[in-house]
Design a protein around this motif. Structure first.
Motif, PDB file in Angstrom:
ATOM      1  N   GLY A  70      45.701  30.666  33.466  1.00 18.92           N
ATOM      2  CA  GLY A  70      44.997  30.800  34.734  1.00 18.92           C
ATOM      3  C   GLY A  70      45.806  31.231  35.931  1.00 18.92           C
ATOM      4  N   TYR A  71      47.097  31.501  35.755  1.00 19.06           N
ATOM      5  CA  TYR A  71      47.927  31.894  36.903  1.00 19.06           C
ATOM      6  C   TYR A  71      47.440  33.198  37.525  1.00 19.06           C
ATOM      7  N   SER A  72      47.243  34.223  36.702  1.00 16.58           N
ATOM      8  CA  SER A  72      46.795  35.515  37.238  1.00 16.58           C
ATOM      9  C   SER A  72      45.373  35.428  37.756  1.00 16.58           C
ATOM     10  N   ALA A  73      44.529  34.628  37.113  1.00 17.20           N
ATOM     11  CA  ALA A  73      43.156  34.470  37.589  1.00 17.20           C
ATOM     12  C   ALA A  73      43.122  33.880  38.995  1.00 17.20           C
ATOM     13  N   LEU A  74      43.903  32.836  39.215  1.00 12.10           N
ATOM     14  CA  LEU A  74      43.945  32.229  40.548  1.00 12.10           C
ATOM     15  C   LEU A  74      44.588  33.170  41.565  1.00 12.10           C
ATOM     16  N   SER A  75      45.535  33.986  41.129  1.00 13.67           N
ATOM     17  CA  SER A  75      46.149  34.955  42.030  1.00 13.67           C
ATOM     18  C   SER A  75      45.122  35.994  42.479  1.00 13.67           C
ATOM     19  N   ILE A  76      44.325  36.495  41.530  1.00 14.57           N
ATOM     20  CA  ILE A  76      43.274  37.466  41.865  1.00 14.57           C
ATOM     21  C   ILE A  76      42.221  36.814  42.760  1.00 14.57           C
ATOM     22  N   ALA A  77      41.769  35.623  42.369  1.00 16.76           N
ATOM     23  CA  ALA A  77      40.714  34.933  43.127  1.00 16.76           C
ATOM     24  C   ALA A  77      41.158  34.629  44.549  1.00 16.76           C
ATOM     25  N   GLU A  78      42.433  34.380  44.731  1.00 15.36           N
ATOM     26  CA  GLU A  78      42.974  34.082  46.061  1.00 15.36           C
ATOM     27  C   GLU A  78      42.699  35.215  47.047  1.00 15.36           C
ATOM     28  N   GLY A  79      42.724  36.448  46.560  1.00 15.44           N
ATOM     29  CA  GLY A  79      42.498  37.590  47.441  1.00 15.44           C
ATOM     30  C   GLY A  79      41.049  38.020  47.553  1.00 15.44           C
ATOM     31  N   MET A  80      40.167  37.446  46.745  1.00  8.87           N
ATOM     32  CA  MET A  80      38.761  37.852  46.721  1.00  8.87           C
ATOM     33  C   MET A  80      37.973  37.212  47.862  1.00  8.87           C
ATOM     34  N   PRO A  81      36.870  37.835  48.261  1.00  6.04           N
ATOM     35  CA  PRO A  81      36.001  37.184  49.242  1.00  6.04           C
ATOM     36  C   PRO A  81      35.397  35.915  48.656  1.00  6.04           C
ATOM     37  N   ASP A  83      32.475  34.902  48.247  1.00  3.94           N
ATOM     38  CA  ASP A  83      31.308  35.067  47.386  1.00  3.94           C
ATOM     39  C   ASP A  83      31.613  35.975  46.189  1.00  3.94           C
ATOM     40  N   GLY A  84      32.891  36.287  45.961  1.00  2.00           N
ATOM     41  CA  GLY A  84      33.263  37.102  44.815  1.00  2.00           C
ATOM     42  C   GLY A  84      33.203  36.307  43.525  1.00  2.00           C
ATOM     43  N   THR A 101      41.534  22.811  34.531  1.00  2.00           N
ATOM     44  CA  THR A 101      42.000  21.662  35.318  1.00  2.00           C
ATOM     45  C   THR A 101      42.607  22.135  36.638  1.00  2.00           C
ATOM     46  N   PHE A 102      43.175  23.331  36.638  1.00  2.00           N
ATOM     47  CA  PHE A 102      43.733  23.881  37.872  1.00  2.00           C
ATOM     48  C   PHE A 102      42.654  24.588  38.696  1.00  2.00           C
ATOM     49  N   PHE A 103      41.702  25.226  38.042  1.00  2.00           N
ATOM     50  CA  PHE A 103      40.593  25.850  38.777  1.00  2.00           C
ATOM     51  C   PHE A 103      39.825  24.791  39.563  1.00  2.00           C
ATOM     52  N   ASP A 104      39.645  23.619  38.951  1.00  2.13           N
ATOM     53  CA  ASP A 104      38.903  22.534  39.603  1.00  2.13           C
ATOM     54  C   ASP A 104      39.607  22.029  40.855  1.00  2.13           C
ATOM     55  N   ARG A 105      40.911  22.211  40.922  1.00  4.49           N
ATOM     56  CA  ARG A 105      41.689  21.725  42.068  1.00  4.49           C
ATOM     57  C   ARG A 105      41.939  22.808  43.117  1.00  4.49           C
ATOM     58  N   SER A 106      41.529  24.028  42.836  1.00  3.90           N
ATOM     59  CA  SER A 106      41.802  25.143  43.741  1.00  3.90           C
ATOM     60  C   SER A 106      40.600  25.451  44.621  1.00  3.90           C
ATOM     61  N   GLU A 107      40.871  25.821  45.863  1.00  2.00           N
ATOM     62  CA  GLU A 107      39.788  26.238  46.751  1.00  2.00           C
ATOM     63  C   GLU A 107      39.163  27.551  46.307  1.00  2.00           C
ATOM     64  N   HIS A 108      39.828  28.251  45.392  1.00  2.10           N
ATOM     65  CA  HIS A 108      39.312  29.525  44.897  1.00  2.10           C
ATOM     66  C   HIS A 108      38.705  29.399  43.501  1.00  2.10           C
ATOM     67  N   GLY A 109      38.751  28.200  42.935  1.00  6.90           N
ATOM     68  CA  GLY A 109      38.284  28.008  41.564  1.00  6.90           C
ATOM     69  C   GLY A 109      36.809  28.297  41.369  1.00  6.90           C
ATOM     70  N   HIS A 110      36.005  28.116  42.416  1.00  9.36           N
ATOM     71  CA  HIS A 110      34.561  28.343  42.278  1.00  9.36           C
ATOM     72  C   HIS A 110      34.230  29.820  42.044  1.00  9.36           C
ATOM     73  N   LYS A 111      35.183  30.701  42.286  1.00  3.52           N
ATOM     74  CA  LYS A 111      34.951  32.133  42.079  1.00  3.52           C
ATOM     75  C   LYS A 111      35.107  32.539  40.615  1.00  3.52           C
TER      76      LYS A 111
END
Length: 212
Positions: A70-81, A83-84, A101-111
């Motif tokens: 999930g490292y690259s996924a969270l990196s991409i999601a970090e830059g997305m709007p 509602d992306g 488990t990391f997506f659940d803790r990230s402010e960008h995980g809902h994307k």
């Protein structure tokens, strides 16, 4: 994976690149401690490249083929709007459980939506035009992934392929995997419908923009 850049230069580039958020540093440590093949993780140089490209592109509909932890996924999601939506294809159930488990803790995980199964099968179910795709899965299928993603990508959309240098084996290919990467790189470079820049970041990153 062998790195082609001088180790001191690689370290210098790492130290002079913006740091990833603390959660991603924790993810790196946990991956190294608990997962097999931790070198599959993208790392700071590729991750911050993805984050910057995503920030510039502002994709509403993104795709990742080969999520791992999930490292690259969270990196991409970090830059997305906000509602992306990022769809991640992954075939390793343990990696999916770890990443979530990391997506659940990230402010960008809902994307992020994770789909278990073969990416080529998942690609057949997608109908919305893609704005941004990161390909980092089994190299034998790189050309198949790329051609299908290109078909789904809107004009102006980005496709980023990782490991396109394959530890330098693309220079003198000796295996089926080597040949697949060579053919993918050749097709991209000669296609008038796209423009690309082949970056010698880490193990090679090919950034492709669909023109038409």
């Amino acid at each position: 994976m062998e790195y082609l850049v001088n180790e001191a230069i690689e370290d210098y580039a790492f130290l002079n690149t913006s740091e990833e958020p603390p959660l991603l540093k924790e993810l790196i440590a946990a991956t190294n401690e608990t997962m097999g093949w931790p070198q599959k993780l993208s790392g700071r140089l590729v991750g911050r490249t993805l984050k910057m490209l995503s920030t510039l592109q502002q994709p509403k509909n993104a795709l990742e083929i080969g999520m791992f932890t999930g490292y690259s996924a969270l990196s991409i999601a970090e830059g997305m709007p906000d509602d992306g939506k990022l769809i991640c294809c992954e075939t390793n159930p343990r990696a999916i459980e770890f990443a979530k488990t990391f997506f659940d803790r990230s402010e960008h995980g809902h994307k992020i939506d994770v789909i278990f199964g073969k990416a080529l099968e998942t690609l057949e179910t997608l109908t919305e035009p893609l704005d941004f795709t990161f390909i980092d899965a089994d190299k034998r299928n790189y050309l198949n992934y790329y051609l299908k993603v290109l078909e789904l990508t809107r004009p102006g959309g980005l496709i980023i392929l990782d490991n396109v240098l394959w530890s330098g084996k693309v220079i003198q290919p000796e295996s089926e995997i080597d040949d697949a990467l060579v053919e993918t790189n050749r097709l991209i470079a000669t296609d008038p419908n796209v423009e690309n820049v082949f970056l010698t970041v880490r193990d090679g990153v090919n950034v492709v923009r669909k023109i038409r």
